[in-house]
Every structure is written in structure tokens, then in C-alpha cells.
Design an enzyme around this catalytic site. Structure first.
Site, PDB file in Angstrom:
ATOM      1  N   GLU A 158       0.821  -1.230   0.000  1.00  0.00           N
ATOM      2  CA  GLU A 158       0.000   0.000   0.000  1.00  0.00           C
ATOM      3  C   GLU A 158       0.852   1.277   0.000  1.00  0.00           C
ATOM      4  O   GLU A 158       0.544   2.228   0.721  1.00  0.00           O
ATOM      5  CB  GLU A 158      -0.952  -0.002   1.206  1.00  0.00           C
ATOM      6  CG  GLU A 158      -1.998  -1.092   1.140  1.00  0.00           C
ATOM      7  CD  GLU A 158      -3.006  -1.038   2.278  1.00  0.00           C
ATOM      8  OE1 GLU A 158      -4.201  -1.170   2.009  1.00  0.00           O
ATOM      9  OE2 GLU A 158      -2.598  -0.863   3.435  1.00  0.00           O
ATOM     10  N   GLU A 232      -6.795  -7.570  -1.301  1.00  0.00           N
ATOM     11  CA  GLU A 232      -7.433  -7.579   0.019  1.00  0.00           C
ATOM     12  C   GLU A 232      -8.908  -7.302  -0.176  1.00  0.00           C
ATOM     13  O   GLU A 232      -9.318  -6.165  -0.428  1.00  0.00           O
ATOM     14  CB  GLU A 232      -6.829  -6.516   0.943  1.00  0.00           C
ATOM     15  CG  GLU A 232      -5.408  -6.790   1.364  1.00  0.00           C
ATOM     16  CD  GLU A 232      -4.890  -5.777   2.390  1.00  0.00           C
ATOM     17  OE1 GLU A 232      -5.718  -5.023   2.969  1.00  0.00           O
ATOM     18  OE2 GLU A 232      -3.670  -5.726   2.590  1.00  0.00           O
TER      19      GLU A 232
END
Length: 602
Positions: A158, A232
Site C-alpha cells: 500500500e 485484500e
């Protein structure tokens, strides 16, 4: 044979079309004795791929000292997954987020006051290179090209939500490739971060919970003729102290999963099984307000914290079974649980009497933050509590100037007089004459794991504390990281008192649980207690705090033994004379994550 490839709109593995049906389980959040049980349940749910993070702060707790043994035996975990017929996507970081202290980065990095985490700052680069030298020597034999189950490796995590240094992601990619990693490389980012987190030659994947704003379409436009993957898919959400337990209703979740699969997109459930952030390892949020996370990482996942197959599991099994030509394996039965009878507290040791058993205290004119204390072979203190003591002869008003990280109990002559934290910066001291001892018991409640506040996560007292506008000086500082060696020393000491009617608090409270026959999983409950930490046979189960939402601590049966077990509660505020047990957790009031604003789930 070819490994996982992303050369067209569909993944191929061993030259054949392949759909990733993945789920996240973190080996470091699951007792090793239960790894096989959880992975078999993953297979039985119809998943074909395991994903896991690798926590740098556990594997290199002190600079240059590595641990890949026992609970941290990454090789054994990945090998077991392969033996059970699962492929593996490894997410080695170095930053992992994961609602884990400092996003998995070791706290000793913060000893350098100029440190710039997740950048090409030389001090960070040197540390990452040393770590990757060791880590990749462990994982390289597990790669697909070497006959192992790892088919893809994630480049950092991320980074688009952080994006401080355009040279950083190429550096991490090179860390992997220069050490011989040849499997498919991936990045993962939320919708916003996709714009900044990618890197040439690496497949982008997306993290999300809702199919809003055309997220999948957005990803497809960014990399046409590439396979699409939700790295995710958030099956639930995590909890913070003082708020409600987050739930994501099974029907809502399964509807989105079904739509993702119908679009031909690969998926990884984050989490499939959340487990527990045992010890002091929980992270914290800070999107303007600091909020520490709870010990339980149940996550409202398809497999509960204690390994139960939930309604989500059953519904997902029905969905995933449609993507298999063979019937799914039988679901393993859950481990047995038991509500043991309540046990009485037998002995008590005050915090002040325990100080004899800490490492030698540090003396300093000014306060020293935890990470810079000369302890743990000069790697500083990572977790737990730090006690700062000084002497005053006059003065009335304390002002922390917001230099307490994160919460301090304040004592005058070792009598509790108040507390200081992020919201409370001032405290009026009781009047007194002559020299008095002023003490601050400061708790690191968990370092932030996500966002821009990552760089300001030094703990303890991080600047001057003022008494009537004069900075305090002349400190004696005790490291109370409550490691197993310290617990052994206090348990064998002769300072314990059997009179527990009026114990000195803070303090340690000892009880004994006798187990007949084979130990079973249970949950510890502490109704009427205040705030603190629970240890069972020397293992730190995590934090308890009456404000909830967590009102239990998961105690795995394999951590108990037949016969006598020692349970120690460190209590800061208010103690009772009994420890209770329950067969099932009590999550209390809940809030549906689907009803939260979308921006809070980025």
C-alpha cells in the site's frame, strides 16, 4: 514448468488458466499447534492460495539478531501450506500495515532521530538490505522455480497511501530481484493509492470492501490486458479500544464476493482467519486522533479468532465450490473449548516491589524516549511500560505539552494522583511539603501502523514535562517491557504477598489454574478489573481494558498444560479477587461496517 504469469487478461499457472481464490492467515497470529487446522479449513472452504505477511519486527527484534524458529518458523508454515495443496503469495514488506505495531517495522529504527521510514534514507536502506539478506535466504528455496509453493511476492504494501519517495518502490523491487526472486511481483493499494503505488513491470492489485466508484473498472483501465485481482477483500474490520465491535454481515459480504468472481476477477480474503495480536503487538490508527487497536484480531472473518467456521465460512464454501470440478474436502471439526471454573487470586506483588527485577535503571537529566533507552543490547525498549521517576520540592500544575506517548499514570510518593494522555495534558498535584517522588508509568499502547503519522511513533516521554512552567529534570527510568525473563524473576522472588484484601495498585496478581486431562481452548474474562496485561505460563496473551469492546482474551489450549498453570494479571487501576473463564467470546455492542462512511475504510 512455468509459474504464475500475468501476460493476458487471465492468470496462468503451469501454462494453464488459473484463478486465485485466496485467503490471508498470519502465522504469527495463530498458535503453531493450530496452523494445520486453520489451513485445512481454508482448503475445505474452497480456497487454493494462502497469503501471509512477514513481520520484520518479530524476525529481527534486535539489530542483526534474527529469529525464524518455533512460532516464527516461516519456512515450516509455507512448507505446510504447500504440503496441504495450497499455493502461497508472500507479502514480505518490509512494511506490512496489518494493524500490527509500526506496521511491522522494528522500533530500533527510531533510535535515529533523522530516520525516514519507507524511503531511500540511507539508515533505512541499510537496515532493509541486512534484513532482506536474511529473509530471502529463508524464502528463496520455497519459490515455485525451486519446487516450492510460493507463486507470487508482493513489493512492499500500500505504498500509494504513503508515497514519499519515488525511488523507494524501485529499491524494494531490486531488493527482491537482485537476490534471485523470479516469481510474479505484485503491488496492492486501495482505490486512491493505485495512482501512486505502482511500479513498472509489477502487476497492480486493489484492496477494497465495496464495489463502488467503479474500482475494478478503474484497475482494468490502468493495466489493460492484464489479469484483475482484489488482493485484500476486507471480510470484516478491526476494532479499537473504546468503540464498538465491527461486523460485516455475511449476506452483504458474500454478495460482493460473488460479483467479483462472476466478473472473472481473482480474490484474496483479508482476513480468512484473523487470529490474535498476542502480547503488545497491536497497532493503532491516527487519522487525526490516536486510537489504539485491541488484542483480538477476530476481524469478523470467515474463521473466528478461535478457529470456528462462521456463517460466512458456510456461505463462502457454497460459492467457492462452484469454481471446483471436484467436491471440496470435509470441514475439520473445531477444537474443543471449555469454561474452566473461576479461580481465586492467591498472591500479589506491587509494581514498586517488582522494580528490583528489571534491568538496571537509566539515569538521565532529561526524559529519554523508550526506543533510545540503553537496554536490550542498546536496541532500546520496544513494547510495554516505562517508569520515569524524579524528585520535586514544590510546584502544583503538571503540563505534558502532549509529550506523553501514549498514556501515563501519575504518582506522588507512589500514590496514584491522576493520568495524562493525548487528550489530558494538565494535572493539578496535591499540595505537600519537602521533597517528594513524582512518577510517570507510561504505556506504549501500540504504534500507528498506517498513514502519515508512521514517522512520529517514538514512545514513552518524548519531550519535556513542565511543573509550573519549569521543565522537570533528573530522571531515573525503568524499562518494564515484561519479557519472559522478567516474569521468571518476579515469580521466583520472595516479595509476593498473600494478603490481597488491600493490594497496592499497579501490581501483579497471581492465580493458578489446575487442568485435568487434555487442556482445551478457553477465554479469560476479568469483570470488575480495570486495565492491564495477562500472562499465562509466561506467554503474554495481550491487553485487557474495561472500556471494551473486547471483554475477553483468547487462551489457546496448547498454551496450557495438564496440572498447574500460572496466570499473572498486571493491573493498573482496579483489581478483583477472581479470574473467570468462558467457552465463547462476548463481543458486546456491534457496528456494521457497511454503514460506515466509505472514506473510513480506505
Amino acid at each position: 514448468m512455468e509459474g504464475l504469469k500475468a501476460k493476458s487478461s487471465q492468470f496462468t499457472l503451469e501454462g494453464e488458466p488459473f484463478r486465485i481464490l485466496g485467503g490471508s492467515i498470519h502465522y504469527f497470529r495463530v498458535p503453531r499447534a493450530y496452523w494445520e487446522d486453520r489451513l485445512l479449513k481454508m482448503k475445505a472452504c474452497g480456497l487454493n492460495t494462502l497469503t501471509t505477511y512477514v513481520p520484520w519486527n518479530l524476525h529481527e527484534p534486535e539489530r542483526g539478531t534474527f529469529n525464524f524458529q518455533d512460532q516464527l518458523d516461516l519456512k515450516a508454515f509455507v512448507t505446510l501450506a504447500g504440503d496441504l495443496g495450497l499455493w502461497v503469495i508472500l507479502r514480505p514488506g518490509p512494511y506490512i500495515c496489518a494493524e500490527w505495531d509500526l506496521g511491522g517495522l522494528p522500533s530500533w529504527l527510531l533510535q535515529d532521530k533523522e530516520m525516514q521510514l519507507r524511503t531511500t534514507y540511507p539508515g533505512f536502506v541499510d537496515a532493509v538490505n541486512r534484513y532482506f539478506n536474511k529473509l530471502i535466504s529463508v524464502i528463496k528455496p520455497l519459490m515455485f522455480e525451486e519446487g516450492g509453493p510460493i507463486i507470487a511476492v508482493q513489493v512492499e504494501n500500500e505504498y500509494g497511501s504513503y508515497a514519499k519517495d519515488e525511488n523507494y518502490m524501485p529499491f524494494i523491487k531490486n531488493c527482491l530481484e537482485s537476490r534471485g526472486i523470479k516469481e510474479l511481483l505484485l503491488t496492492s493499494d486501495n482505490w486512491e493509492g493505485l495512482r501512486y503505488g505502482g511500479i513498472d513491470g509489477v502487476l497492480k492489485t486493489i484492496n477494497l470492501q465495496r464495489l463502488s466508484f467503479g474500482a475494478i473498472h478503474h484497475l482494468a483501465n490502468m493495466q489493460p490486458q492484464k489479469p484483475l485481482m482484489v488482493m485484500e477483500y476486507w471480510s470484516g474490520w478491526f476494532d479499537v479500544w473504546g468503540e464498538y465491535h465491527h461486523v460485516f454481515h455475511a449476506e452483504d459480504m458474500v454478495a460482493v464476493v460473488s460479483e467479483i468472481l462472476e466478473r472473472g476477477v481473482s480474490i484474496n480474503l483479508y482476513m480468512f482467519h484473523g487470529g490474535t495480536s498476542f502480547g503488545f503487538m497491536n497497532g493503532a490508527m491516527d487519522l487525526g486522533t490516536y486510537k489504539p487497536q485491541v488484542t483480538s484480531y477476530d476481524y469478523d472473518a470467515p474463521l473466528s479468532e478461535a478457529g470456528d467456521c462462521t456463517l460466512k465460512f458456510q456461505l463462502l464454501r457454497n460459492v467457492f465450490s462452484q469454481y471446483h470440478s471436484e467436491p471440496l474436502p470435509k470441514v475439520p471439526s473445531p477444537p474443543e473449548r471449555k469454561a474452566y471454573d473461576p479461580i481465586p487470586i492467591q498472591q500479589h506483588l506491587s509494581l514498586w516491589d517488582s522494580l528490583h527485577f528489571t534491568d538496571k535503571p537509566c539515569r538521565s537529566d532529561r526524559p529519554v524516549n523508550m526506543e533510545n533507552l540503553p537496554v536490550n543490547n542498546n536496541n532500546g525498549q520496544s513494547y510495554g511500560y516505562t517508569l520515569y521517576e524524579t524528585t520535586i520540592s514544590c510546584g502544583e500544575t503538571l503540563n505534558s505539552r502532549n509529550n506523553i506517548r501514549d498514556r501515563a499514570l501519575v504518582f506522588m510518593n507512589r500514590q496514584h494522583v491522576g493520568f495524562l494522555d493525548y487528550k489530558t495534558h494538565e494535572l493539578t498535584l496535591p499540595k505537600g511539603k519537602g521533597e517528594r517522588t513524582l512518577s510517570f508509568l507510561v504505556e506504549n499502547c501500540g504504534r500507528v501502523n498506517y498513514g502519515k503519522a508512521l514517522d512520529e511513533q517514538r514512545k514513552g516521554i518524548v519531550g519535556d514535562i513542565f511543573l509550573d512552567h519549569t521543565p522537570l529534570r533528573g530522571f531515573t527510568i525503568f524499562c518494564l517491557d515484561m519479557k519472559p525473563g522478567f516474569l521468571k524473576r518476579i515469580l521466583s522472588s520472595g516479595h509476593w504477598k498473600s494478603d490481597i484484601k488491600s493490594p497496592s495498585i499497579p501490581g501483579f496478581f497471581l492465580a493458578r489454574l489446575h487442568v485435568d486431562g487434555h487442556p482445551k481452548d478457553t477465554f479469560i474474562r476479568l469483570p470488575g478489573w480495570g486495565k492491564g496485561v495477562v500472562f499465562v505460563n509466561g506467554k503474554n496473551l495481550g491487553r485487557h481494558w474495561f472500556i471494551g469492546p473486547q471483554h475477553f482474551l483468547y487462551l489457546p489450549g496448547p498454551w496450557l498444560k495438564s496440572g498447574e498453570n500460572q496466570i499473572v494479571v498486571f493491573e493498573e487501576q482496579k483489581a478483583e479477587d477472581t479470574i473467570m473463564f468462558a467457552e465463547n467470546p462476548e463481543h458486546g455492542k456491534t457496528i456494521d461496517v457497511y454503514k460506515l462512511p466509505f472514506c473510513t475504510l480506505l
